[in-house]
Design an enzyme around this catalytic site. Structure first.
Site, PDB file in Angstrom:
ATOM      1  N   LYS A   1       0.850  -1.210   0.000  1.00 16.65           N
ATOM      2  CA  LYS A   1       0.000   0.000   0.000  1.00 16.65           C
ATOM      3  C   LYS A   1       0.876   1.247   0.000  1.00 16.65           C
ATOM      4  O   LYS A   1       0.660   2.191  -0.760  1.00 16.65           O
ATOM      5  CB  LYS A   1      -0.905  -0.004   1.231  1.00 16.65           C
ATOM      6  CG  LYS A   1      -1.697   1.270   1.451  1.00 16.65           C
ATOM      7  CD  LYS A   1      -2.726   1.478   0.372  1.00 16.65           C
ATOM      8  CE  LYS A   1      -3.388   2.838   0.484  1.00 16.65           C
ATOM      9  NZ  LYS A   1      -4.323   3.094  -0.639  1.00 16.65           N
TER      10      LYS A   1
ATOM     11  N   ARG B   1       3.760   6.834  -6.838  1.00 14.09           N
ATOM     12  CA  ARG B   1       3.043   7.917  -7.543  1.00 14.09           C
ATOM     13  C   ARG B   1       3.597   9.273  -7.102  1.00 14.09           C
ATOM     14  O   ARG B   1       3.788  10.190  -7.902  1.00 14.09           O
ATOM     15  CB  ARG B   1       1.555   7.835  -7.236  1.00 14.09           C
ATOM     16  CG  ARG B   1       0.697   8.777  -8.083  1.00 14.09           C
ATOM     17  CD  ARG B   1      -0.733   8.313  -8.064  1.00 14.09           C
ATOM     18  NE  ARG B   1      -1.658   9.246  -8.658  1.00 14.09           N
ATOM     19  CZ  ARG B   1      -1.933   9.332  -9.959  1.00 14.09           C
ATOM     20  NH1 ARG B   1      -1.284   8.563 -10.811  1.00 14.09           N
ATOM     21  NH2 ARG B   1      -2.805  10.203 -10.419  1.00 14.09           N
TER      22      ARG B   1
ATOM     23  N   CYS C   1      -3.394  10.833   1.264  1.00 14.20           N
ATOM     24  CA  CYS C   1      -2.826   9.518   0.930  1.00 14.20           C
ATOM     25  C   CYS C   1      -1.454   9.674   0.302  1.00 14.20           C
ATOM     26  O   CYS C   1      -0.431   9.386   0.899  1.00 14.20           O
ATOM     27  CB  CYS C   1      -3.756   8.789  -0.037  1.00 14.20           C
ATOM     28  SG  CYS C   1      -5.445   8.919   0.433  1.00 14.20           S
TER      29      CYS C   1
END
Ligand code: SAJ
Length: 403
Positions: free
Chosen positions: A204, A211, A258
């Site tokens: 995760k 990214r 995130c």
């Protein structure tokens, strides 16, 4: 309705949609949240978050009696922990919510139950919770199924992606992994990939960190091109014509809770090894500061050239295009910084996805673009693409609205 099959602890952006999805499969889910208002809202068949299709999913599940909420957990067979894992300081992950949720169900756990953490967590959290459980309940040793299964849904498309995305499922042992796979197979159409808990936790973090690094590369290019007098949007579009190149898009920084946060879980644990990951965070944070400086410079240059103070349109507050979520938004940070340095100029603050804000006075985007001398595009909302600012205006496009 008798005892629920599933207890879902945490009814936020992920917990509530997941609870509704499981309930849609005629599985009785008991949702738990520390906020009594959220519990009350859900039991009334309503929702407290913005997410397409979630309202009908929750309303139906509650009406048919497959979803109930309360502030305390009850006995079940499967327990899902989907609570926040915020940061105490920049490099200190806080798993206290995961720990208190685990403590709250200790007395309810029985042989062959399934305990799953979905919250984004530092590597080793699932093992830590296993030790906590077995220290308080040694009778469960080897009898409890314990796994970690991260989610990867995109806000705004959660109800679809929850069903169709592949999932990574990491048990503390083979039996736990298999038990978790058979649980998720009931309502997930995507592929279920088996691994161990540590790898699933790291997966995760790595997805989002990769990214962040890619975005940092794009942001670094935008700084270089600004100096090299090259159009960075044209440069990236050309480079991406290469069959194996995929450079992402520069922006005014990286927002959300995130991509901008998860890399710190790795940097905190492996500071000496995670050089690129740490540097990418610095570059993406610096980009927001750089944008604010650019706006400041443009204001000074305008005043020198025109002998009067400029009016400035600040276009966008959300953390990414075409959403109304301002949490951890770099655009909001830039607007605050520009207003702090303001020197009696007029500022038009624009966010087409909200009608009002408790701090900022929101101006219609067309009016702002028409009136302002300087137009700074911070977020590439679709509405902005139709604007045709006159050449007399100073346009700062930080997010490729006109690329
Ligand atoms: N951004 C750029 N340039 C880009 C892409 C994004 O500047 O080319 C910026 C956005 O403007 C935004 C930030 O990055 O400020 C994050 O946006 P996002 O669309 O990349 O991500 P989120 O936070 O909405 O969702 C991500 C997704 N993760 C990945 O794409 C690897 C999603 O699948 C995760 O489930 C989610 O994080 C999460 O909750 O972890």
């Amino acid at each position: 309705m008798n005892q629920p099959e599933v207890v879902m602890i945490g009814l936020g952006y992920i917990g509530l949609p997941t609870a509704a999805l499981i309930a849609q499969n005629k599985t009785y889910v008991h949702g738990v949240d520390i906020n009594p208002k959220i519990v009350e809202t859900i039991n009334a068949g309503k929702i407290h978050i913005v997410e397409p299709e979630l309202d009908t999913a929750v309303a139906n599940a509650v009406k048919e009696g497959y979803l109930k909420a309360s502030t305390t957990p009850v006995k079940a067979d499967t327990y899902l922990i989907v609570v926040p894992t915020p940061f105490k300081a920049k490099n200190e992950p806080d798993i206290s919510f995961v720990e208190s949720a685990t403590r709250a169900i200790l007395h309810l756990l029985k042989d062959n139950d399934l305990y799953i953490i979905e919250s984004t967590s530092p590597v080793g959290t699932t093992e830590k919770m296993m030790e906590l459980i077995f220290s308080e309940r040694p009778d469960l040793k080897g009898k409890l199924n314990i796994a970690y299964c991260p989610e990867r849904v995109l806000p705004g498309n959660v109800m679809y992606e929850l069903v169709h995305n592949d999932r990574v499922i990491g048990g503390v042992d083979k039996k736990s992994t298999e038990k978790a796979v058979s649980f998720y197979r009931q309502f997930i159409k995507g592929n279920l990939h088996e691994t161990n808990a540590r790898t699933a936790e790291m997966c995760k973090l790595v997805e989002n960190s990769s990214r962040d690094v890619q975005i940092a590369f794009a942001n670094e290019l935008s700084l270089i091109c600004d100096k090299a007098d090259i159009n960075v949007w044209e440069l990236i579009a050309l480079a991406n014509k290469h069959p194996r190149v995929n450079i992402l898009q520069p922006g005014c920084g990286v927002g959300g809770h995130c991509i901008a946060v998860d890399p710190y879980f790795i940097v905190a644990e492996y500071p000496m090894e995670s050089k690129i990951i740490g540097k990418a965070r610095e570059i993406n944070n610096y980009k927001s500061f750089w944008c604010a400086e650019k706006i400041q410079t443009a204001k000074l240059e305008f005043e020198l050239k025109n002998g009067r103070k400029p009016s400035v349109a600040l276009m966008g507050l959300a953390f990414k295009p075409d959403i109304d979520d301002l949490r951890e938004s770099p655009a909001k940070y830039i607007v605050q910084k520009v207003l702090q340095n303001s020197n009696n100029e007029t500022h038009y603050i624009v966010e087409p996805n909200i009608s009002e804000h408790n701090v900022f006075k929101i101006t219609d985007y067309k009016k702002a673009a028409e009136k302002a001398d300087i137009i700074a595009f911070l977020v590439a909302h679709k509405e902005f693409k139709a604007l045709k600012p006159s050449t007399s205006k100073v346009v700062l496009d930080f997010c490729g609205v006109f690329k």
